[in-house]
Scaffold this motif. Structure first.
Motif, PDB file in Angstrom:
ATOM      1  N   ARG A 129      68.192  47.040  80.687  1.00  0.00           N
ATOM      2  CA  ARG A 129      68.278  47.463  79.280  1.00  0.00           C
ATOM      3  C   ARG A 129      68.922  46.393  78.424  1.00  0.00           C
ATOM      4  NH1 ARG A 129      70.144  53.613  78.412  1.00  0.00           N
ATOM      5  NH2 ARG A 129      68.294  54.579  79.300  1.00  0.00           N
ATOM      6  N   ASN A 132      66.673  43.530  77.799  1.00  0.00           N
ATOM      7  CA  ASN A 132      65.695  43.818  76.747  1.00  0.00           C
ATOM      8  C   ASN A 132      66.316  43.756  75.351  1.00  0.00           C
ATOM      9  OD1 ASN A 132      63.340  44.117  78.329  1.00  0.00           O
ATOM     10  ND2 ASN A 132      64.030  46.148  79.001  1.00  0.00           N
ATOM     11  N   VAL A 133      67.574  44.187  75.260  1.00  0.00           N
ATOM     12  CA  VAL A 133      68.274  44.081  73.971  1.00  0.00           C
ATOM     13  C   VAL A 133      68.413  42.605  73.571  1.00  0.00           C
ATOM     14  CG1 VAL A 133      70.502  44.411  72.811  1.00  0.00           C
ATOM     15  CG2 VAL A 133      69.523  46.268  74.190  1.00  0.00           C
ATOM     16  N   LYS A 136      65.238  41.242  72.383  1.00  0.00           N
ATOM     17  CA  LYS A 136      64.929  41.737  71.045  1.00  0.00           C
ATOM     18  C   LYS A 136      65.721  40.978  69.972  1.00  0.00           C
ATOM     19  CE  LYS A 136      63.868  46.281  69.200  1.00  0.00           C
ATOM     20  NZ  LYS A 136      64.185  47.702  69.290  1.00  0.00           N
ATOM     21  N   MET A 265      71.395  49.853  73.079  1.00  0.00           N
ATOM     22  CA  MET A 265      70.983  50.188  74.445  1.00  0.00           C
ATOM     23  C   MET A 265      70.201  51.509  74.496  1.00  0.00           C
ATOM     24  SD  MET A 265      72.167  48.029  76.915  1.00  0.00           S
ATOM     25  CE  MET A 265      72.795  48.863  78.370  1.00  0.00           C
ATOM     26  N   SER A 268      66.502  51.206  74.624  1.00  0.00           N
ATOM     27  CA  SER A 268      66.012  49.992  75.273  1.00  0.00           C
ATOM     28  C   SER A 268      65.441  50.349  76.654  1.00  0.00           C
ATOM     29  CB  SER A 268      67.174  49.004  75.406  1.00  0.00           C
ATOM     30  OG  SER A 268      66.725  47.810  75.969  1.00  0.00           O
ATOM     31  N   CYS A 272      62.586  45.434  83.191  1.00  0.00           N
ATOM     32  CA  CYS A 272      62.492  44.109  82.586  1.00  0.00           C
ATOM     33  C   CYS A 272      62.124  43.128  83.691  1.00  0.00           C
ATOM     34  CB  CYS A 272      63.831  43.734  81.958  1.00  0.00           C
ATOM     35  SG  CYS A 272      63.900  42.050  81.360  1.00  0.00           S
TER      36      CYS A 272
END
Ligand code: WT7
Length: 672
Positions: A129, A132-133, A136, A265, A268, A272
């Motif tokens: 997570r 991925n944050v 982003k 989070m 998210s 990944c």
């Protein structure tokens, strides 16, 4: 090496530890050690076979040039291989080894009321997570992410998230000042900063977000600040003693730049795909003090660091599946990188992650935690041992420490009294003490006992780890055989050694390889005794070791010299009962300025603000003049002797003005 026949008192490994140890006796150590030097290719290949490689290596396990007279220094491990650190320390356990339900961390907060259990599966999904944050927020492979967090699970999530996407983490110890943080962000040119609102250390509340904002503002003074996004963990707000109702903390906020961790989070995704990296792609930068005063960004890379931290952890702590391991260091230092995060996780270990301090809310906190989690392997610093020794045996007797099997120390030479106390009182005479010598630069242990194999001598880091070839040189660079004392150097690399100083190959080469061509120079003095044991005697450059933290005299001097009353400053170390060494500062004031208690306090604050509380000077002495050679070089040897009150000063003939020394001696007792 005929160790068992030594005339010194040896502490032999206990039988029950030897029974199922990875390296069960000294002969096995010698045998494996010999193989690791004779055929490093085969030795490291076997270690690498444990891990996952997306693509196998095309080059050898180790390739290098250690001789500056033959060209640039380089070290490469497993060229051509593709892998991912995060995959190896998490996915591999969850997917291939069925360890998803195993506890990776028991997190214990500053307050005993706060604790969490994190399994390998949970760790993996939170890391994904977070990865991925970060993506982003625009973080890509090779980008630097600065992390300024206390000892909370999010620190681990963030560093592993970086590793997963190929971003390079640069962790800054959360006790450093805004200026130190700014300096490190600027050098790394990080695009993202991850921090927290605030944290309690003992009873002290620290406003990390305010310090971070100050740092970013300073970064932006001359050129636009590289950091465009700041991720802020809601730690104080939700997880410290005041809870949400605690409004003692003002959290400054920039709507465009800042984002709360929980919000980011929340939506998210938990999956990944790891970024498949080259073996030599950078994993992290960690800053360490340099003798010029400017911190050096020590760069570590992927494959070699994985192999080395994993192997040293396994052997030095004789790791077994059911162990509960606790390293009390902060992840902001290399000890935490290698022996809280990467080494233990690579082995699928269960660790304690402790946010607090040894004496809060009571002086038995360490012992309470050992009992609570049934800790089997415990790793701490001599300075912590000396501090806890002061309270005697009573605080320990209230707790059950019978689960302990192995004790470790790191950071500075351990004095015999502290060793004895650690062994007898903490380890109840039953646990070997592994005194591990290493550095930020070495990535992992380089001189260390193996707990079931090495007969111990208190105060000695004993023998080299596998693949490591130490030697001792004299002033002229000549190798000394047998019993000897001189410069500790290494003749060849091991997979975990640093690769360069970030953005400064030239500084890398001049700091570690120029003085004695053909060798890596540690900067430490060392003695080898008649049995071949190595004894570290301390730094031989302008570095100080305060409570196991290295700092350079130059950086403290620079901080003092920034004060408007100071014209010149010189800093030396003097022995300290708990910290090992402490700072004694000589300051020469500008003509019209007066030396008084108020100024002393200002100067101490100046150093604390500039570097951090760990560098706060213990003594500041007025120095109408400093002892200098005729060419103007400060004679630190003389200052050191004055600070230590050693009256036999030896040859002072090179001094421009010997009277200066008398004056400093007579005023020594006024140091405050
Ligand atoms: C310096 C490295 C390695 C993690 C902690 C410090 C001193 C470290 C020992 C030991 C004697 C030691 C050395 C070394 N040091 N461990 N077991 N015995 N001295 O990392 O900040 O890079 O400092 O710490 O002087 O060069 P670091």
């Amino acid at each position: 090496m005929v160790v068992p026949e030594s005339k010194d008192k040896l502490f032999h490994p206990p039988d029950d530890l030897q029974r199922d140890a990875h390296v069960p006796d000294f002969n096995s150590y010698l045998e494996i050690y010999r193989k690791s030097l004779e055929d490093p290719e085969a030795f490291w290949k076997e270690v690498a076979d444990e891990f996952y490689w997306k693509k196998p290596a095309t080059g050898p396990m180790l390739q290098y040039n250690f001789d500056i007279t033959k060209g640039n220094i380089y070290i490469k491990c497993m060229e051509g291989a593709k892998t991912n650190m995060c995959y190896n320390v998490l996915d591999r356990h969850v997917k291939d080894r069925n360890l998803g339900e195993k506890v990776a961390f028991h997190w214990e907060g500053n307050s005993p009321e706060h604790h969490l259990t994190i399994t390998y599966q949970q760790l993996l999904s939170r890391v994904c997570r977070c990865a991925n944050v970060l993506k982003k927020m625009g973080v890509k492979k090779g980008d630097r992410v600065s992390i300024y967090l206390p000892m909370i699970p999010e620190l681990i999530y963030t560093m592993l998230a970086c590793a997963r996407i190929g971003a390079v983490h640069s962790i800054v110890f959360a006790g450093f000042s805004s200026e130190s943080l700014c300096e490190r962000i600027m050098d790394a040119q990080s695009s993202v900063l991850v921090t927290a609102d605030g944290v309690y250390r003992g009873e002290k509340l620290i406003n990390l977000k305010q310090i971070s904002d100050d740092a970013l503002e300073k970064c932006g003074e001359k050129a636009p600040c590289s950091v465009t996004k700041c991720l802020v963990v809601n730690h104080h707000a939700v997880r410290t003693k005041g809870g949400t109702s605690c409004n003692k903390l003002q959290t400054p906020w920039d709507m465009k730049r800042d984002m709360w961790w929980d919000e980011a989070m929340a939506d998210s995704p938990e999956e990944c795909e790891p970024e498949w990296l080259d073996a030599e792609d950078p994993l992290f930068i960690l800053y360490t003090s340099g003798s010029t005063g400017k911190p050096k960004g020590v760069l570590h890379t992927t494959a070699g660091y994985l192999l080395y931290t994993s192997l040293t952890f396994k052997y030095v702590f004789d790791h077994h599946h059911d162990d509960v391991y606790w390293c009390t260091a902060d992840v902001g230092w290399i000890t935490g990188h290698s022996y809280i995060t990467y080494g233990p996780l690579a082995n699928g270990a269960t660790s304690v992650l402790f946010e607090g301090v040894p004496v809060y809310p009571h002086i038995g906190r360490f012992w309470e935690i050992i009992e609570k989690y049934r800790v089997t392997k415990f790793y701490t610093a001599p300075t912590a041992i000396r501090m806890l020794m002061k309270y005697g045996q009573e605080p320990l007797q209230k707790f059950d420490l019978s689960t302990l099997r192995i004790l470790g120390t790191v950071g500075e030479p351990i004095n015999p009294e502290a060793w004895q106390w650690y062994h007898e009182v903490v380890g109840q005479g039953r646990c070997p003490v592994v005194d591990t010598f290493w550095q930020t630069e070495t990535g992992g242990h380089v001189l260390t006992p193996l707990p079931a194999a090495t007969p111990l001598k208190p105060g000695s880091a004993t023998f080299p780890f596998f693949g490591v070839e130490p030697t001792i040189l004299n002033e002229h660079g000549e190798e000394l055989e047998g019993e000897a004392e001189g410069y500790l150097v290494f003749r060849r690399p091991w997979p975990g050694i640093m690769r360069t100083v970030y953005k400064s190959q030239e500084r890398f080469e001049s700091t570690y390889f120029r003085k004695f061509p053909g060798f890596y120079v540690t900067g430490d003095g060392c003695r080898r005794d008649k049995d071949g044991y190595y004894w570290i005697t301390g730094r031989i450059d302008d570095m100080l070791n305060v409570s196991g933290h290295l700092m350079s005299t130059a950086e403290v001097e620079a901080a003092l010299a920034q004060h408007p009353a100071v014209s010149e400053a010189a800093v030396v170390s003097r022995p300290h009962k708990v910290k090992g060494e402490c700072l004694h500062c000589f300051v020469t004031l500008k003509d019209t300025k007066e030396f008084n208690q108020k100024l002393v306090e200002e100067l101490k604050k100046q150093v604390r603000d500039r570097i951090g509380p760990i560098a706060t000077p213990d003594f500041i002495q007025n120095a109408p003049a400093l002892p200098k050679t005729r060419s103007g070089k400060i004679m630190r040897r003389v200052l050191r002797q004055i600070a230590r009150n050693e009256t036999d000063l030896g040859d002072l003939s090179t001094l421009a003005d010997p009277k200066v020394v008398e004056v400093l001696f007579s005023q020594r007792s006024e140091a405050a």
